[in-house]
Design a protein around this motif. Structure first.
Motif, PDB file in Angstrom:
ATOM      1  N   TYR A 118       0.837  -1.202   0.000  1.00  0.00           N
ATOM      2  CA  TYR A 118       0.000   0.000   0.000  1.00  0.00           C
ATOM      3  C   TYR A 118       0.872   1.253   0.000  1.00  0.00           C
ATOM      4  CZ  TYR A 118      -3.818  -3.144   1.242  1.00  0.00           C
ATOM      5  OH  TYR A 118      -4.736  -4.156   1.243  1.00  0.00           O
ATOM      6  N   LYS A 140      -0.148  -4.325   4.825  1.00  0.00           N
ATOM      7  CA  LYS A 140      -0.621  -4.157   6.199  1.00  0.00           C
ATOM      8  C   LYS A 140      -1.883  -3.301   6.240  1.00  0.00           C
ATOM      9  CE  LYS A 140       3.287  -4.859   9.288  1.00  0.00           C
ATOM     10  NZ  LYS A 140       3.200  -6.299   9.098  1.00  0.00           N
ATOM     11  N   VAL A 141      -2.923  -3.865   6.832  1.00  0.00           N
ATOM     12  CA  VAL A 141      -4.106  -3.057   7.124  1.00  0.00           C
ATOM     13  C   VAL A 141      -4.095  -2.821   8.626  1.00  0.00           C
ATOM     14  CG1 VAL A 141      -5.471  -3.947   5.232  1.00  0.00           C
ATOM     15  CG2 VAL A 141      -5.571  -5.097   7.428  1.00  0.00           C
ATOM     16  N   HIS A 142      -4.769  -1.781   9.077  1.00  0.00           N
ATOM     17  CA  HIS A 142      -4.792  -1.568  10.524  1.00  0.00           C
ATOM     18  C   HIS A 142      -6.208  -1.282  10.977  1.00  0.00           C
ATOM     19  CE1 HIS A 142      -4.010   3.053  10.261  1.00  0.00           C
ATOM     20  NE2 HIS A 142      -4.707   2.627   9.269  1.00  0.00           N
ATOM     21  N   ILE A 143      -6.338  -0.967  12.240  1.00  0.00           N
ATOM     22  CA  ILE A 143      -7.672  -0.963  12.844  1.00  0.00           C
ATOM     23  C   ILE A 143      -8.681  -0.030  12.142  1.00  0.00           C
ATOM     24  CG2 ILE A 143      -7.226   0.686  14.749  1.00  0.00           C
ATOM     25  CD1 ILE A 143      -8.873  -2.683  15.326  1.00  0.00           C
ATOM     26  N   PRO A 144      -8.289   1.145  11.650  1.00  0.00           N
ATOM     27  CA  PRO A 144      -9.302   1.959  10.954  1.00  0.00           C
ATOM     28  C   PRO A 144      -9.921   1.227   9.755  1.00  0.00           C
ATOM     29  CG  PRO A 144      -7.390   3.305  11.471  1.00  0.00           C
ATOM     30  CD  PRO A 144      -7.020   1.890  11.800  1.00  0.00           C
ATOM     31  N   HIS A 151     -10.633  -2.020   9.715  1.00  0.00           N
ATOM     32  CA  HIS A 151     -11.681  -2.874  10.288  1.00  0.00           C
ATOM     33  C   HIS A 151     -12.876  -2.062  10.761  1.00  0.00           C
ATOM     34  CE1 HIS A 151      -9.049  -6.246   9.923  1.00  0.00           C
ATOM     35  NE2 HIS A 151      -8.182  -5.794  10.814  1.00  0.00           N
ATOM     36  N   VAL A 176     -10.958   1.977   4.126  1.00  0.00           N
ATOM     37  CA  VAL A 176     -10.892   0.571   3.749  1.00  0.00           C
ATOM     38  C   VAL A 176      -9.823   0.383   2.677  1.00  0.00           C
ATOM     39  CG1 VAL A 176     -12.182  -1.377   2.845  1.00  0.00           C
ATOM     40  CG2 VAL A 176     -13.283   0.241   4.392  1.00  0.00           C
ATOM     41  N   PHE A 177      -8.884  -0.520   2.941  1.00  0.00           N
ATOM     42  CA  PHE A 177      -7.796  -0.782   2.010  1.00  0.00           C
ATOM     43  C   PHE A 177      -8.250  -1.793   0.963  1.00  0.00           C
ATOM     44  CE2 PHE A 177      -5.722   1.203   5.475  1.00  0.00           C
ATOM     45  CZ  PHE A 177      -4.535   1.729   4.996  1.00  0.00           C
TER      46      PHE A 177
END
Lengths: 209, 607
Positions: free
Chosen positions: A95, A117-121, A123, A128-129
């Motif tokens: 990303y 890597k996705v992070h809590i925002p 979810h 949204v990635f």
């Protein structure tokens, strides 16, 4: 003063630097070792007799933010690389590679770690990635992908992922491997040196496997 | 160091903090006195007193810190200094990590404080040294103005010799009333200050070494200061144009004569500066006198943006457009389209952060209640983000309690002020005194994580050691607040959600003032200590049998260690600090430690 404090050497410092210009973007997520990576490249450039400038954006790196370092080797004045001018990009995350791809010149290459890597925002549905496969497709044209995390795991320490990416990128930089090894000696603590040298080698060889 | 500085004091703030961290690490070795002060005003006053004792002193702060120190600085220029004194203001164009992008150059003008603006890491060192000498020569404090791109830059620096320092000086009044400012005395000193500034203009600003001219034989001129000079020089090379350049290393006092000569025969002047128009305003005034038909390209002409940070690309584009050059710029639109697929990474609170727990409890207790919740400057400002959406206001240091005072008068809504421990000491105290004195109806939550966390863990008056590690008297916030006259004071461990909720409920039902001290050390510090003492971090896990994917832990708590797989929630053991605070959030008791091990709440390791 800065040199003393950061342990950065200026042994091979030449006033104007040789007539070379090579711009590198190093990017990733806080905690992936972007700052160390940019320092090793800078050291290697210094040891090769080039002038170098590093500028980084890392304000909220601790908190899973995006981190990006501009490493400018050779003759330059501004601390930042303009869009469309970077010769090489080292991305620790897909990303982040996508976010900074605009810095690459038409001939520029990207070495991208296959991590997304996705992070809590994400979810929480705030930002949204997209699916990693779509990101990979977008990057494909000018990028070389490397599964540095798996290679690092094989070496027994996920922390050297960044050095593996560096090893894989060495061939695209106008600096010799020996200088990177010397730079590692300066930048990493003694007890991790062997591991880091191994990681560098592993990255370098990754293309042939 | 090369200027032989004796005393350094500061309050941390990005992008100035690193200077203090660097000095702290070598202070003992070189015999430099260094401390983190309660706020920028106190830090400045410490530096002033050192200077008046004949020592060389330094203070540094972020741009908004200058607002706090300003009260002292504006009169200091009347009094003058004895030992050299330098104030570093670290501006933050683009407000990367700040609440605004104010331009400290206006302070130089307003307080009549001479200022130097370095463009490169080398100059950052050389100018500080020069500023110390000039400060001593003219007996005035000197301002060094930096911006983020200079502050957070690494490059090669040629070093000089380190000067020894003196350690102790002696306060001497050089002349009667030198340091007293009132009425006629102040007027006399003001006149003297004006004369000094005029001398500095003639002898330094108009001179050869800070404001430099380059190039000739062109009707186009470029004037640039700070990092913008570096952008400008490279842009000129890239565009391959022949121009005259004025490097503005000192824009206050402004080199009027030199600048007049520079622009007299020009057709076009390009001004490159950020984030405000400072040189451009002076340029317009001078041009009106000596070259009224001069075309000035800058912010007002629309070639450069009036907000935000400059970059090399932006300077190239501005110059090319102004000069009608055809320079191939990358197609930013297509690139923006590609990059926009990567959404921004909003900062989040760290795993184990006690503020998350406080936010969680507060959100639960308030439910949908229409309360006025005031945030302040610190990590907890992130509570304005989802899943908490708590703080509606975040302005400047200490504002939360100040605003709360006003809201308690102006509305009937419940009023809650959130303030960190360091911020409380910095600027919250006077506002709380006001609240006590008038018995205002509000709940003040002091988020006491035992450190100045946001800037990288600097000590504050509430901790038992100083910046250089020597022992210090820790001010007990509970005793302090009681001493101020607050009767309802509660100390709660934020990880104890149940207790926190009960106390919050009680306080919100009160008519008067109550203070809750949410005390729990910053998790990063605790983890570091546990690791250093060879302790183990025992992470938590989700029992997949019990997890019903209700997502309460994510939507109400939102710890970065929680990952939603689509069917279950998992905890990433590489992120989890094992605080266990999420365990009490889960309605199905599905969150458990991976082994018996450490329980911060039970073992109280963090307190």
């Amino acid at each position: 003063m800065w040199y003393l404090l950061t342990g950065m050497s200026c042994r091979s410092h030449k006033e104007e630097g040789r007539e070379l210009k090579f711009d590198v973007i190093v990017c990733g997520v806080g905690g992936q070792g972007v700052v160390l990576l940019s320092r090793v490249i800078a050291e290697a450039a210094l040891l090769s007799g080039y002038s170098v400038r590093v500028s980084e954006r890392r304000g909220l790196a601790q908190r899973e933010g995006s981190v990006c370092s501009h490493v400018r080797i050779g003759r330059c004045f501004s601390p930042t690389i303009p869009l469309g001018h970077a010769d090489l990009m080292l991305a620790m995350d897909m990303y982040e590679a996508l976010r900074h791809i605009g810095y690459l010149s038409d001939e520029g290459k990207a070495v991208v770690n296959l991590s997304a890597k996705v992070h809590i925002p994400h979810h929480l549905g705030i930002n949204v990635f997209p699916d990693p496969s779509r990101v990979k497709a977008l990057l494909n044209e000018r990028s070389l992908f490397i599964d540095a995390e798996s290679l690092a795991a094989r070496l027994g320490n996920a922390k050297v992922t960044n050095i593996i990416v560096l090893g894989a990128s060495m061939r695209f930089m106008p600096l010799r491997r020996k200088k990177f090894e010397e730079a590692l000696r300066i930048a990493v603590p003694e007890r991790y040196l062997d591991l880091n040298l191994k990681a560098l080698r592993e990255g370098e060889l990754s293309w042939s496997t | 160091m090369e200027a032989g500085v004796d005393v350094v004091s500061a309050y941390p703030g990005t992008p100035s903090t690193e200077i203090g961290e660097a000095i702290a690490s070598i202070a003992e070795k070189l015999g430099i006195y260094f401390d983190w002060a309660a706020n920028e005003k106190v830090a400045t006053e410490i530096a002033v007193a050192a200077s008046w004792s004949g020592l060389r002193s330094l203070t540094m702060m972020k741009h908004v810190g200058v607002n706090v120190a300003a009260d002292t600085l504006f009169t200091l220029t009347y009094s003058g200094v004895r030992g050299g004194m330098v104030v570093v203001a670290a501006d933050d164009p683009q407000a990367h990590s700040s609440q605004n992008e104010q331009d400290s150059r206006h302070y130089a003008l307003a307080a009549e404080m001479p200022m130097l603006e370095p463009s490169t890491p080398q100059e950052a060192k050389d100018f500080v040294k020069r500023a110390f000498d000039l400060s001593e020569e003219f007996r005035l404090p000197f301002l060094i103005r930096s911006t983020t791109r200079l502050s957070h830059q690494r490059g090669m620096v040629l070093l000089g010799e380190v000067l020894p320092n003196r350690k102790k000086g002696r306060f001497v009044e050089d002349e009667p009333y030198r340091y007293i400012q009132v009425g006629r005395i102040a007027i006399r000193h003001h006149k003297e200050l004006n004369d000094k500034i005029e001398r500095i203009r003639r002898e330094v600003s108009e001179g050869e070494d800070v404001n430099m001219l380059e190039g000739e034989g062109s009707s186009v001129g470029v004037v640039a200061s700070g990092v913008c000079y570096a952008h400008a020089v490279e842009a000129i090379r890239k565009l391959g144009i022949k121009v005259k350049v004025m490097k503005m290393g000192m824009s206050y006092p402004f080199p009027e004569e030199k600048f007049s000569e520079f622009v007299r025969d020009l057709d076009t002047l390009i001004v490159v500066e950020e984030p405000d128009s400072f040189v451009e305003l002076h340029a317009r005034a001078v041009a009106k006198e000596v070259n009224p038909s001069l075309r000035i390209v800058g912010k007002k002409s629309g070639h450069f943006p009036s907000v935000g940070e400059y970059s090399l690309g932006l300077v190239i584009k501005g110059m090319a457009t102004a000069l009608g050059l055809n320079y191939k710029v990358p197609d930013t639109e297509i690139m923006d389209k590609v990059s926009s697929r990567a959404p921004p990474r909003n900062p989040t609170l760290c795993p184990g952060c006690p503020h998350r727990s406080t936010g969680y409890a507060l959100k639960r207790v308030l439910g949908g209640k229409d309360a006025v919740i005031l945030g302040d400057i610190g990590c907890y400002a992130l509570l304005f983000e989802k899943p908490f959406s708590l703080a509606k206001v975040s302005h400047a240091m200490g504002c939360s309690i100040g605003f709360a005072n006003g809201f308690s008068i102006s509305t009937d809504q419940p009023v809650v002020a959130l303030i960190g421990d360091s911020t409380f000491f910095h600027a919250g105290v006077p506002a709380l005194l006001d609240a006590v004195h008038h018995n205002r109806r509000m709940v003040v939550i002091i988020l006491d994580n035992r450190i100045t966390a946001m800037t990288g863990h600097q000590p504050h008056p509430g901790v038992s050691y100083t910046a250089t590690g020597t022992p210090a008297k820790a001010i007990d916030i509970e005793k302090f607040v009681r001493g101020m006259g607050v009767e309802d004071v509660y100390v709660v461990d934020p990880y104890d959600h149940e207790k926190m909720e009960a106390v919050l409920r009680e306080c919100l039902n009160k008519e008067g003032l109550s203070v809750i001290i949410a005390r729990r050390e910053c998790a990063l510090l605790t983890v570091r200590r546990v690791r250093r003492s060879k302790g183990r971090i025992v992470s938590y896990r989700v029992d997949p049998e019990k997890c019903r994917h209700c997502r309460v832990c994510i939507t109400m708590f939102g710890c970065p260690a929680l990952k939603d797989t689509g069917e279950k929630v998992e905890i990433d053991p590489s992120i989890c600090f094992g605080c266990g605070a999420c365990a009490s959030v889960c309605p199905f008791e599905a969150i458990l430690p991976t082994e018996g091990g450490l329980n911060w709440l039970r073992d109280g390791l963090g307190v």
